[in-house]
Design a protein around this motif. Structure first.
Motif, short mmCIF file in Angstrom:
data_model
loop_
_atom_site.label_atom_id
_atom_site.label_comp_id
_atom_site.label_asym_id
_atom_site.label_seq_id
_atom_site.Cartn_x
_atom_site.Cartn_y
_atom_site.Cartn_z
N ARG A 163 0.83 -1.21 0.00
CA ARG A 163 0.00 0.00 0.00
C ARG A 163 0.86 1.26 0.00
NH1 ARG A 163 -2.98 -3.16 3.68
NH2 ARG A 163 -2.00 -2.10 5.45
N ARG A 164 1.90 1.25 0.82
CA ARG A 164 2.75 2.43 0.91
C ARG A 164 3.53 2.65 -0.39
NH1 ARG A 164 4.70 4.26 6.69
NH2 ARG A 164 2.75 3.91 7.82
N ALA A 165 3.98 1.58 -0.98
CA ALA A 165 4.68 1.70 -2.26
C ALA A 165 3.75 2.28 -3.33
CB ALA A 165 5.22 0.34 -2.72
N PHE A 166 2.48 1.84 -3.29
CA PHE A 166 1.50 2.37 -4.24
C PHE A 166 1.30 3.87 -4.03
CE2 PHE A 166 -2.91 3.54 -5.16
CZ PHE A 166 -2.95 3.26 -6.53
N LEU A 167 1.16 4.29 -2.79
CA LEU A 167 0.95 5.72 -2.49
C LEU A 167 2.16 6.54 -2.91
CD1 LEU A 167 -0.73 5.48 1.05
CD2 LEU A 167 -1.82 6.16 -1.09
N LEU A 168 3.35 6.05 -2.57
CA LEU A 168 4.56 6.78 -2.93
C LEU A 168 4.75 6.81 -4.45
CD1 LEU A 168 6.88 8.27 -1.51
CD2 LEU A 168 8.22 6.18 -1.69
N GLY A 169 4.44 5.72 -5.10
CA GLY A 169 4.54 5.67 -6.56
C GLY A 169 3.56 6.62 -7.22
N THR A 170 2.34 6.71 -6.67
CA THR A 170 1.35 7.64 -7.21
C THR A 170 1.82 9.08 -7.06
OG1 THR A 170 -0.43 6.09 -6.64
CG2 THR A 170 -1.04 8.41 -7.03
N LEU A 171 2.39 9.39 -5.89
CA LEU A 171 2.93 10.73 -5.67
C LEU A 171 4.05 11.01 -6.67
CD1 LEU A 171 2.88 13.27 -3.90
CD2 LEU A 171 4.58 12.16 -2.42
N GLY A 172 4.87 10.02 -6.92
CA GLY A 172 5.95 10.19 -7.90
C GLY A 172 5.41 10.49 -9.29
N LEU A 173 4.34 9.78 -9.67
CA LEU A 173 3.72 10.03 -10.98
C LEU A 173 3.16 11.44 -11.08
CD1 LEU A 173 1.91 6.64 -11.69
CD2 LEU A 173 3.94 7.56 -12.83
N LEU A 174 2.61 11.95 -9.97
CA LEU A 174 2.10 13.32 -9.96
C LEU A 174 3.23 14.31 -10.21
CD1 LEU A 174 -0.43 13.21 -6.97
CD2 LEU A 174 -0.95 13.32 -9.42
N PHE A 175 4.37 14.07 -9.59
CA PHE A 175 5.52 14.96 -9.82
C PHE A 175 6.01 14.85 -11.26
CE2 PHE A 175 5.96 15.20 -5.16
CZ PHE A 175 6.17 16.56 -5.03
N VAL A 176 6.00 13.64 -11.81
CA VAL A 176 6.39 13.46 -13.21
C VAL A 176 5.45 14.26 -14.11
CG1 VAL A 176 6.54 11.83 -15.12
CG2 VAL A 176 7.50 11.23 -12.89
N GLY A 177 4.14 14.15 -13.85
CA GLY A 177 3.17 14.89 -14.64
C GLY A 177 3.36 16.39 -14.52
N GLY A 178 3.63 16.85 -13.28
CA GLY A 178 3.87 18.27 -13.08
C GLY A 178 5.12 18.74 -13.80
N GLY A 179 6.17 17.91 -13.75
CA GLY A 179 7.41 18.26 -14.44
C GLY A 179 7.22 18.34 -15.94
N VAL A 180 6.47 17.40 -16.51
CA VAL A 180 6.19 17.42 -17.95
C VAL A 180 5.39 18.66 -18.32
CG1 VAL A 180 4.95 16.24 -19.80
CG2 VAL A 180 6.35 14.92 -18.22
N ALA A 181 4.41 19.02 -17.49
CA ALA A 181 3.59 20.21 -17.76
C ALA A 181 4.45 21.48 -17.76
CB ALA A 181 2.48 20.32 -16.73
N ILE A 182 5.34 21.61 -16.79
CA ILE A 182 6.22 22.78 -16.74
C ILE A 182 7.17 22.78 -17.93
CG2 ILE A 182 8.02 23.95 -15.43
CD1 ILE A 182 6.74 22.86 -12.88
N ALA A 183 7.70 21.61 -18.26
CA ALA A 183 8.62 21.51 -19.41
C ALA A 183 7.92 21.94 -20.69
CB ALA A 183 9.15 20.08 -19.54
N ARG A 184 6.64 21.59 -20.84
CA ARG A 184 5.88 22.01 -22.03
C ARG A 184 5.72 23.52 -22.06
NH1 ARG A 184 2.70 18.24 -24.78
NH2 ARG A 184 1.05 19.79 -25.03
N LYS A 185 5.47 24.12 -20.90
CA LYS A 185 5.34 25.58 -20.84
C LYS A 185 6.67 26.25 -21.21
CE LYS A 185 1.71 25.78 -17.28
NZ LYS A 185 0.73 26.57 -18.06
N LEU A 186 7.76 25.72 -20.69
CA LEU A 186 9.08 26.27 -21.02
C LEU A 186 9.39 26.08 -22.50
CD1 LEU A 186 11.09 25.07 -17.89
CD2 LEU A 186 10.52 27.44 -18.47
N PHE A 187 8.96 24.95 -23.07
CA PHE A 187 9.20 24.69 -24.48
C PHE A 187 8.50 25.71 -25.35
CE2 PHE A 187 8.50 22.70 -28.58
CZ PHE A 187 9.73 22.12 -28.85
N ARG A 188 7.29 26.11 -24.92
CA ARG A 188 6.52 27.07 -25.73
C ARG A 188 7.16 28.45 -25.77
NH1 ARG A 188 1.79 24.16 -23.94
NH2 ARG A 188 1.58 25.44 -22.07
N ILE A 189 7.92 28.82 -24.72
CA ILE A 189 8.59 30.12 -24.74
C ILE A 189 10.06 29.99 -25.11
CG2 ILE A 189 7.00 31.07 -23.02
CD1 ILE A 189 9.28 30.83 -20.96
N ALA A 190 10.48 28.79 -25.49
CA ALA A 190 11.88 28.56 -25.84
C ALA A 190 12.22 29.26 -27.15
CB ALA A 190 12.15 27.06 -25.93
#
Length: 498
Positions: A163-190
């Motif tokens: 259960r804990r691994a699942f929760l931590l993994g889900t949190l990790g995926l959220l950070f991955v998604g957030g990082g991709v979203a920011i990277a896309r924003k930076l790409f648009r102003i690149a």
């Protein structure tokens, strides 16, 4: 950690290793292998994308390896203290990064002065490394905080750990998604959408519109300077170091000066050349106010993006060398150096440093970004000319050529001006004088035209050459290395058919 770096870059315009690592490494690659690599990956923009992508991937792989090693150690030794993890995962990377990246740590894409920017960059690195260390340690503790008396095997497959691994993994995926979203924003102003912009063709005007002015930048994301943060320092071999804010320039007497800029890597047929009316202050006014000391031989210009270049001290003192604040009647666009840039007539575009934040008077051994990479040693623009119309490999009917074929283009002689342009339709065997439609000034290009009347249907090689205002005719300089800008003659093949 990567998410934290992207977040700092997006919100606070802090420089991170994801970008400045490429700046640091590129000075070690000389022009020939640099162009070879660039050709292999499909151009400068693709090279920059590959560099940032490699930095992100490399950082993730190194972080993952660190996490694996930490996990293996913690399984054997439960008493690893936080002081050790802080030392290994925060202090040590911070010291190594500071030493290796020191020349580029003064980067800040919002215009923070160099010394302050260096501290901000180090703070951003410390925050990012601390995020990594805390997530790693707390994540491991979260997964293994219960059932420590069980065997490793039973704990690994317990429902509790699952259960804990699942929760931590889900949190990790959220950070991955957030990082991709920011990277896309930076790409648009690149810079990928405008880096390499050229200005050539049938519609070339005497004054280049700002939106079409040629643009070359080393940056993945160009600075967007906050005028409230920015200031300009005059330092180095001076009696009176000074600091200027943007408002200080508003009270100074400014001059308008039409000047053409051309990139050192501009090909004979390329359009990395444009002309504008710049308004600014003679650099000599600022240098004289600081009272240069004996031994002043060069002036090193620093941009907020860690870019540097040098010019001879006497050239910096020339009345035509400007600190420009306006371009064609408006404040400098972001991509062209807001709030101020250098204008150094007669020298290649790399000397016209954008987002200028420091003017440093130095001795003769000072070098800039591209000089360190191996460009030069000659940075004075040679006389060049180009045919814009007709295009290469044009096919024109004899009937359409009876009243003549319009031929036109540009010629540029650095800060020497253009006195004459000649046209040849037989690959330089004979020459006719072309009409100069726009003579400009000694600091600008000239626009020329010729009404060509071909004798018969045939294949023709059109050539142009220019003579500068000092009487020197354009030539191919065989002993001039490409790192000092290529020379020669632009040729266009035209097919006249019945």
């Amino acid at each position: 950690m990567t998410f934290a770096m992207l977040l700092l870059a997006w919100i606070f315009q802090v420089a991170t290793p994801l970008v400045i690592l490429g700046d640091r490494l590129s000075v070690f690659i000389s022009p020939k292998p640099f162009f070879w690599i660039m050709g292999r990956v499909g151009g400068y923009n693709h090279l920059k994308q590959l560099g940032v992508g490699s930095s992100i991937l490399g950082q993730i792989l190194v972080g993952a390896l660190g996490g694996i090693v930490y996990g293996l150690i913690r399984r054997k030794r439960r008493d690893v203290g936080y002081r050790w993890t802080f030392l290994i995962f925060v202090s040590l990377p911070l010291v190594v990064s500071a030493i290796f990246l020191w020349p580029v740590l003064g980067t800040h894409y919002g215009g923070m002065p160099i010394d302050a920017a260096r501290l901000i960059t180090l703070l951003g690195l410390a925050i990012s490394f601390l995020v990594f260390e805390r997530v790693l340690v707390l994540g491991f503790d979260f997964l293994t905080s219960r059932g420590q008396e069980r065997t490793a095997a039973s704990a690994e497959f317990s429902p509790h750990l699952g259960r804990r691994a699942f929760l931590l993994g889900t949190l990790g995926l959220l950070f991955v998604g957030g990082g991709v979203a920011i990277a896309r924003k930076l790409f648009r102003i690149a810079t990928f959408s405008y880096d390499g912009t050229q200005y050539k063709g049938a519609d070339v005007q005497a004054i280049t519109p700002n939106a079409r002015f040629y643009c070359v930048t080393k940056n993945v994301v160009d600075p967007r300077v906050d005028a409230g943060l920015w200031h300009l320092e005059v330092t180095g071999l001076v009696q009176h170091p000074r600091t200027y804010r943007l408002l200080d320039f508003k009270t100074m007497e400014m001059v308008d000066q039409e000047t053409t800029l051309m990139c050192i890597s501009n090909g004979l047929d390329a359009g990395l050349m444009s002309n504008a009316v710049w308004r600014g202050i003679p650099m000599a006014d600022l240098l004289q106010a600081s009272a240069p000391l004996p031994g002043a031989e060069r002036v090193r210009l620093h941009g907020v993006d860690n870019y540097t270049d040098t010019v001879p001290f006497q050239k910096a003192m020339s009345p035509t060398t400007l600190i420009a604040l306006m371009m064609n009647g408006v404040e400098l666009p972001d991509r062209h150096g807001f709030p101020v840039r250098a204008i150094v007539p007669g020298y290649f575009g790399e000397k016209h440093v954008k987002w200028l934040t420091r003017i440093e008077i130095t001795k003769g051994n000072a070098k800039g970004f591209y000089e360190t990479q191996g460009w030069g040693p000659n940075f004075i623009v040679p006389t060049r000319s180009r045919i814009d119309v007709p295009y290469n490999e044009s096919w024109i009917k004899v009937a359409d050529a009876t009243k003549g074929v319009p031929v036109k283009g540009v010629a540029f002689g650095g800060d020497r001006g253009i006195s004459r342009v000649e046209f040849s339709s037989d690959d330089g065997e004979s020459w006719d004088e072309a009409k100069i439609d726009y003579a400009g000034t000694k600091l600008t290009w000239a626009l020329w035209s010729f009404n060509w009347e071909p004798d018969e249907a045939d294949d023709y090689t059109l050539v142009v050459r220019a003579t500068d205002a000092e009487g020197r005719v354009q030539e191919f300089e065989e002993d001039r290395a490409f790192t000092s800008g290529i020379t020669g003659f632009h040729k266009v093949i035209v097919h006249i058919f019945a």
